[in-house]
Design an enzyme around this catalytic site. Structure first.
Site, short mmCIF file in Angstrom:
data_model
loop_
_atom_site.label_atom_id
_atom_site.label_comp_id
_atom_site.label_asym_id
_atom_site.label_seq_id
_atom_site.Cartn_x
_atom_site.Cartn_y
_atom_site.Cartn_z
N ASP A 1 9.29 4.83 3.77
CA ASP A 1 9.50 6.26 3.52
C ASP A 1 8.22 7.04 3.26
O ASP A 1 8.24 8.07 2.60
CB ASP A 1 10.43 6.40 2.31
CG ASP A 1 10.00 5.52 1.15
OD1 ASP A 1 8.80 5.18 1.08
OD2 ASP A 1 10.85 5.16 0.31
N GLU A 35 13.48 -1.49 6.36
CA GLU A 35 13.78 -1.03 4.98
C GLU A 35 14.51 0.32 5.04
O GLU A 35 14.09 1.32 4.44
CB GLU A 35 12.54 -0.95 4.10
CG GLU A 35 12.86 -0.89 2.60
CD GLU A 35 11.63 -0.74 1.71
OE1 GLU A 35 11.09 0.37 1.61
OE2 GLU A 35 11.21 -1.75 1.12
N GLU A 61 9.54 10.81 -0.98
CA GLU A 61 10.06 9.67 -0.19
C GLU A 61 11.55 9.76 0.10
O GLU A 61 12.00 9.32 1.17
CB GLU A 61 9.74 8.36 -0.91
CG GLU A 61 8.26 7.98 -0.93
CD GLU A 61 7.45 8.69 -2.01
OE1 GLU A 61 8.05 9.45 -2.80
OE2 GLU A 61 6.23 8.52 -2.06
N ARG A 73 3.95 10.26 -7.30
CA ARG A 73 3.62 11.69 -7.29
C ARG A 73 4.55 12.50 -8.20
O ARG A 73 4.13 13.49 -8.79
CB ARG A 73 3.76 12.27 -5.88
CG ARG A 73 2.55 12.04 -5.02
CD ARG A 73 2.83 12.50 -3.60
NE ARG A 73 1.80 11.99 -2.71
CZ ARG A 73 0.79 12.71 -2.26
NH1 ARG A 73 0.66 13.97 -2.58
NH2 ARG A 73 -0.10 12.17 -1.46
N HIS A 86 -4.39 2.63 -9.20
CA HIS A 86 -4.31 3.25 -7.86
C HIS A 86 -5.48 4.22 -7.69
O HIS A 86 -5.79 4.98 -8.61
CB HIS A 86 -2.97 3.98 -7.76
CG HIS A 86 -2.59 4.41 -6.38
ND1 HIS A 86 -3.24 5.42 -5.72
CD2 HIS A 86 -1.62 3.97 -5.54
CE1 HIS A 86 -2.68 5.59 -4.53
NE2 HIS A 86 -1.69 4.72 -4.39
C1 UD1 Z 1 1.47 6.95 -0.69
C2 UD1 Z 1 2.88 7.30 -0.21
C3 UD1 Z 1 3.93 6.72 -1.13
C4 UD1 Z 1 3.70 5.24 -1.38
C5 UD1 Z 1 2.26 5.02 -1.85
C6 UD1 Z 1 1.97 3.55 -2.02
C7 UD1 Z 1 3.28 9.46 0.90
C8 UD1 Z 1 3.48 10.91 0.75
N1 UD1 Z 1 3.07 8.76 -0.20
O1 UD1 Z 1 1.27 7.65 -1.92
O2 UD1 Z 1 5.21 6.90 -0.56
O3 UD1 Z 1 4.60 4.79 -2.36
O4 UD1 Z 1 1.36 5.55 -0.88
O5 UD1 Z 1 0.77 3.35 -2.74
O6 UD1 Z 1 3.31 8.97 2.00
N2 UD1 Z 1 -6.78 6.68 -1.99
C9 UD1 Z 1 -8.00 6.04 -1.88
N3 UD1 Z 1 -8.03 4.79 -1.30
C10 UD1 Z 1 -6.92 4.17 -0.84
C11 UD1 Z 1 -5.70 4.83 -0.96
C12 UD1 Z 1 -5.62 6.08 -1.53
O7 UD1 Z 1 -9.01 6.57 -2.28
O8 UD1 Z 1 -7.03 3.05 -0.33
C13 UD1 Z 1 -6.71 8.03 -2.61
C14 UD1 Z 1 -7.19 9.15 -1.67
O9 UD1 Z 1 -7.86 10.12 -2.42
C15 UD1 Z 1 -5.85 9.73 -1.17
C16 UD1 Z 1 -5.00 9.60 -2.42
O10 UD1 Z 1 -5.37 8.34 -2.97
O11 UD1 Z 1 -5.97 11.08 -0.74
C17 UD1 Z 1 -3.52 9.67 -2.21
O12 UD1 Z 1 -3.10 8.86 -1.13
P1 UD1 Z 1 -1.73 9.23 -0.36
O13 UD1 Z 1 -1.48 8.21 0.68
O14 UD1 Z 1 -1.73 10.64 0.07
O15 UD1 Z 1 -0.62 9.15 -1.49
P2 UD1 Z 1 -0.18 7.99 -2.46
O16 UD1 Z 1 0.06 8.64 -3.78
O17 UD1 Z 1 -1.09 6.84 -2.33
N1 UDP Z 2 -0.06 -4.46 -4.77
C1 UDP Z 2 -1.28 -5.05 -4.45
N2 UDP Z 2 -2.35 -4.84 -5.27
C2 UDP Z 2 -2.28 -4.05 -6.38
C3 UDP Z 2 -1.04 -3.44 -6.69
C4 UDP Z 2 0.05 -3.65 -5.85
O1 UDP Z 2 -1.38 -5.79 -3.47
O2 UDP Z 2 -3.30 -3.89 -7.07
C5 UDP Z 2 1.09 -4.67 -3.87
C6 UDP Z 2 2.36 -5.14 -4.51
O3 UDP Z 2 2.42 -6.55 -4.52
C7 UDP Z 2 3.44 -4.52 -3.64
C8 UDP Z 2 2.80 -3.27 -3.08
O4 UDP Z 2 1.40 -3.40 -3.31
O5 UDP Z 2 3.75 -5.35 -2.53
C9 UDP Z 2 3.32 -2.05 -3.77
O6 UDP Z 2 2.53 -0.95 -3.41
P1 UDP Z 2 2.58 0.42 -4.18
O7 UDP Z 2 3.01 0.21 -5.59
O8 UDP Z 2 1.27 1.10 -3.93
O9 UDP Z 2 3.66 1.24 -3.35
P2 UDP Z 2 5.26 1.35 -3.44
O10 UDP Z 2 5.85 0.00 -3.29
O11 UDP Z 2 5.60 2.02 -4.73
O12 UDP Z 2 5.58 2.25 -2.27
#
Ligand code: UD1
Ligand code: UDP
Length: 381
Positions: free
Chosen positions: A101, A123, A137, A220, A250
């Protein structure tokens, strides 16, 4: 009989959890000559995505590299939709697969639909019933559900949710969740190569004799209040001498700022960089309790018999709660702290949650998905 061309399937993903949940399917598709499996990553996540690509040994055929710090949802969505559309125009796949999602999944499905390419949704059918929890999501997955050709629902609950939305029951298949395939695969790798998790040795030594609590948080909908509450709850829990909290933070700047301000320097809180998947699986094994707002962690922790306190108001994964291995504690400070202390101090309460239970899959989901796809393309296994 004339030889048939392999069916070209474009697998699209962009974030850490999508990569974890799709690598078993990519491996199964690549192992079958009846498919020509191409991988397109949006790199909505960069570092966290690359950690998974590395361990899973996937080299993408296309990488859109869309991540920008603090990108708005509008900008992200626009970039994803046009970028993914371009890749589809170049590849002309027979089918497109998305998972879950995220913005990448929603845009991948929409770009495919605009080209009348059938979409396979892994999923499928998770619903909280509240369009703002999780946000965005819940709506992303409903949009994908409206367009998908095949819906791979992890459980009967998610299949029923789709059918209640008038999806044709013949297009809905209960397959389990591929996260269990991924967890089993990584556990086998760790058993064979223990050095894959040696990076946690320092923390294990630092917190020897303490009761470890694992923490993750990124949602978020928790920005603007909820995250501050979560940080305060962690601060209060950390006042206890007998516990240590291990928190891979994160990289979203909105998460980091709040956690740094509240928790930096606390002696029994280790705020660390995101762990790669083997190290995170090791952390799950090390800790007594998981405190999380993550979706995937709600599925993995029960499989390992780790009680999960879910810092959300609703969950689209009621199976863990029904099985007694997960509890919703929301984002109220007192509810989180008292919920956690109860598990630490009441042995019976802990034991009743700490049962290895696996409502989300048996590790055979990727195989099942490939068999269903073969049936769909008229090439029974
Ligand atoms: C995204 C997904 C969410 C999912 C989550 C898993 C959307 C809208 N959100 O949220 O559904 O549960 O990923 O973690 O699709 N960033 C880094 N390095 C990384 C990853 C992220 O620096 O490797 C930072 C960047 O500044 C980026 C911000 O995190 O802009 C947010 O990333 P984004 O993918 O937009 O949203 P998430 O909150 O990670
Ligand atoms: N995970 C990981 N390293 C971390 C934290 C989480 O590999 O430091 C893995 C975790 O095992 C799970 C997935 O990331 O499989 C969950 O990702 P996240 O919580 O970012 O997203 P969500 O599942 O909420 O969409």
């Amino acid at each position: 009989m004339t030889a048939q061309h392999p069916t070209k399937i474009l697998v699209v993903f962009g974030t850490r959890p999508e990569a974890i949940k799709l690598f078993p399917v990519v491996a199964a598709l690549k192992a079958d000559p009846r498919f020509d499996c191409k991988v397109c990553v949006s790199a909505q996540h960069r570092g966290m995505l690359d950690q998974v690509l590395d361990i899973a040994g996937i080299t993408p055929d296309h990488d859109l590299d869309v991540m920008k710090p603090d990108q708005s949802l509008d900008a992200l969505t626009a970039t994803l939709l046009t970028g993914l559309g371009r890749v589809m125009d170049g590849e002309t796949p027979d089918r497109v697969m998305v998972q879950g999602d995220t913005a990448t999944a929603m845009c991948g499905a929409l770009a495919a639909y605009y080209r009348k390419i059938p979409v396979d949704h892994v999923e499928a059918g998770l619903r909280s019933g509240n369009i703002y929890h999780p946000w965005p999501e819940e709506v992303n997955r409903k949009i994908i559900g409206a367009m998908a050709s095949l819906h791979f629902a992890p459980t009967e609950v998610s299949a029923a949710a789709l059918i209640a939305e008038n999806v044709d029951p013949a297009r809905v298949h209960v397959t389990g969740n591929t996260v269990i395939d991924a967890l089993q695969w990584v556990s086998t790798r760790i058993a064979a190569e223990p050095e894959l998790v040696s990076g946690l040795a320092e923390i294990e030594a630092r917190f020897a004799g303490k009761r470890i609590i694992g923490v993750t948080s990124h949602r978020r909908e928790n920005f603007g209040g909820g995250l501050e509450n979560i940080a305060e709850a962690i601060r209060q829990i950390a006042q206890r001498d007998d516990v240590a909290l291990v928190f891979p933070v994160h990289p979203n700047p909105s998460v980091r700022a709040v956690m740094d301000a509240a928790l930096k320097g606390l002696p029994n809180v280790a705020m660390i960089e995101p762990l790669d998947y083997p190290h995170f699986a090791r952390l799950l094994g090390m800790c007594e309790i998981m405190l999380t707002d993550s979706g995937g962690v709600q599925e993995e922790a029960p499989a390992l018999g780790r009680p999960v306190l879910v810092m959300r108001e609703t969950t689209e994964r009621p199976e863990g709660v029904a099985a007694g291995t997960a509890k919703l504690v929301g984002t109220d400070v007192t509810t989180i702290v008292t919920g956690l202390f109860k598990l630490l101090d009441d042995k019976a309460a802990y034991e009743s949650m700490a049962r290895a239970h696996n409502p989300f899959g048996d590790g055979q989901t990727a195989r099942r998905i490939v068999e269903l796809l073969l049936r769909e393309i008229g090439q029974e296994a």
